[in-house]
Write an enzyme that holds these catalytic residues in place. Structure first.
Site, short mmCIF file in Angstrom:
data_model
loop_
_atom_site.label_atom_id
_atom_site.label_comp_id
_atom_site.label_asym_id
_atom_site.label_seq_id
_atom_site.Cartn_x
_atom_site.Cartn_y
_atom_site.Cartn_z
N LYS A 1 0.84 -1.20 0.00
CA LYS A 1 0.00 0.00 0.00
C LYS A 1 0.87 1.25 0.00
O LYS A 1 2.08 1.19 0.28
CB LYS A 1 -0.93 -0.01 1.21
CG LYS A 1 -0.25 -0.03 2.55
CD LYS A 1 -1.27 -0.12 3.68
CE LYS A 1 -0.57 -0.16 5.04
NZ LYS A 1 -1.54 -0.17 6.16
N TYR B 1 18.04 28.73 10.24
CA TYR B 1 16.88 29.52 10.65
C TYR B 1 16.70 29.49 12.17
O TYR B 1 16.95 28.46 12.82
CB TYR B 1 15.61 28.98 9.99
CG TYR B 1 15.52 29.32 8.51
CD1 TYR B 1 15.49 30.64 8.09
CD2 TYR B 1 15.45 28.32 7.56
CE1 TYR B 1 15.40 30.96 6.74
CE2 TYR B 1 15.36 28.62 6.20
CZ TYR B 1 15.34 29.94 5.80
OH TYR B 1 15.25 30.25 4.46
#
Length: 355
Positions: free
Chosen positions: A35, A252
């Site tokens: 899946k 950051y």
């Protein structure tokens, strides 16, 4: 030139892991669960490695059709079943087995009047509390399905809630009690139950994550003795090097502050490639085969690593984000998630090579 990041799919590893499953569940048939596009690996990429499986199990109807078009002749199981009468017609056309977890799905099959009976996996909710008939309702649900027009062979199915953490016996007892007088093959075991709970194997097991070398518990230490192999390697290169001093910050939000002189490597990989944005400073990574750590925040297209253990590292040095050396479960654990998610999150922009 494209960015140096690339994912490698190792079909030999999938074959090996399938052999491991066989060795754990010697008396059971094996559904290879593919899946989510084979857990992000690409169904077409790993399909050749699944020839020893007894069936392929997945979720999406389109993926089931793709498997048939690739030439798969053995059973194909739709784990969530059908949702429309068109789905029933497609299931009939391509010879699919479908899960039935509610009366509405049974009625869809009956109403579609398939010319050939459709085999089903009748699902019991034995404690997961997602899909399926309760143990008390299950015998009557089986009776309705067994006499319904358009339904062929019935396999009895359930799913474990915590096979990766503790015992499955509480669900197994509910299942066995409710199905005591019902004939037919049984299928209960997911990856965790397949490798850790042999009493639950029954006629068919349904391994997923272990086929790809991941841990059902999300912890790599839990599968250390099982000797699974990583089926996906995510690799890139150092594209920049910075020398910084104590007090300098990286990335950051200035999320990492250097405690002393050090070199920082900039890697061409970020969260837009599927690497987890929430990976903490200290997440394992390797440079030229030497284990080190990430530092600072992951950016969209880049992340930064500590080159202190790698004095010879330079622009062009090879970086393994996850694979055989850097366990995907360790990266995931450091990022507050599980290896399943990282595999499935591999971005389309990352080139894939079947190794």
């Amino acid at each position: 030139m494209p960015r140096p990041i690339k994912a490698y799919i190792h079909t030999d590893a999938v074959r090996h892991n399938l052999d491991v499953v066989r060795s754990k569940a010697t008396k059971s048939c094996v559904w290879a669960v593919v899946k989510a596009n084979a857990y992000g690996h690409g169904i077409e990429h790993i399909y050749p490695a699944l020839e020893a499986a007894d069936g392929i199990a997945l979720l999406d109807l389109d993926e089931a059709v793709r498997v048939r078009e690739l030439g798969w002749k053995k059973p194909v199981l739709l784990l969530e079943g059908v949702f429309t009468d068109g789905d029933v017609k497609t299931a009939e056309e391509f010879g699919l087995t479908v899960a039935v977890h509610c009366d509405e799905q049974r009625e869809l099959i009956v109403a579609a009047r398939p010319k050939r009976p459709i085999d089903i996996y009748l699902k019991m909710n034995s404690g997961m509390n997602r899909l399926g008939f309760t143990p008390g309702d299950y015998p009557a649900a089986w009776e309705r399905a067994s006499t319904a027009a358009g339904i062929g062979n019935i396999t009895l199915m359930s799913h474990f809630a915590s096979a990766d953490e503790d015992s499955v016996d509480w669900q197994l007892e509910r299942f066995d009690e409710a199905t005591r007088d019902i004939p037919g093959p049984r299928s209960l075991s997911n990856s965790a139950a397949t490798v850790w709970h042999p009493q639950a194997h029954r006629d068919w097991v349904r391994p997923g994550i272990v086929l790809y070398g991941g841990s059902p518990s999300g912890l790599s230490k839990d599968i250390k003795t099982i000797h699974l192999q990583a089926s996906m390697t995510l690799r890139s290169e150092i594209i920049g090097v910075q020398s910084i001093s104590a007090g300098d910050t990286v990335g950051y939000a200035r999320a990492y502050e250097a405690e002393g002189d050090m070199r920082i490597g900039v890697v061409a990989c970020g969260y837009a490639d599927g690497y987890p944005r929430h990976a903490r400073t200290g997440t394992p990574i390797s440079v030229d085969g030497i284990m080190t750590r990430t530092v600072g925040r992951v950016s969209m297209d880049m992340l930064t690593v500590d080159l202190t253990p790698c004095p010879d590292a330079k622009i062009g040095s090879t970086v393994e984000l996850w694979g055989e050396q850097v366990k995907i479960d360790d990266v995931a654990s450091s990022s507050g998630t599980i290896g399943y998610e990282l595999m499935c999150a591999l971005a389309r922009r990352v080139p894939v090579t079947v190794a």
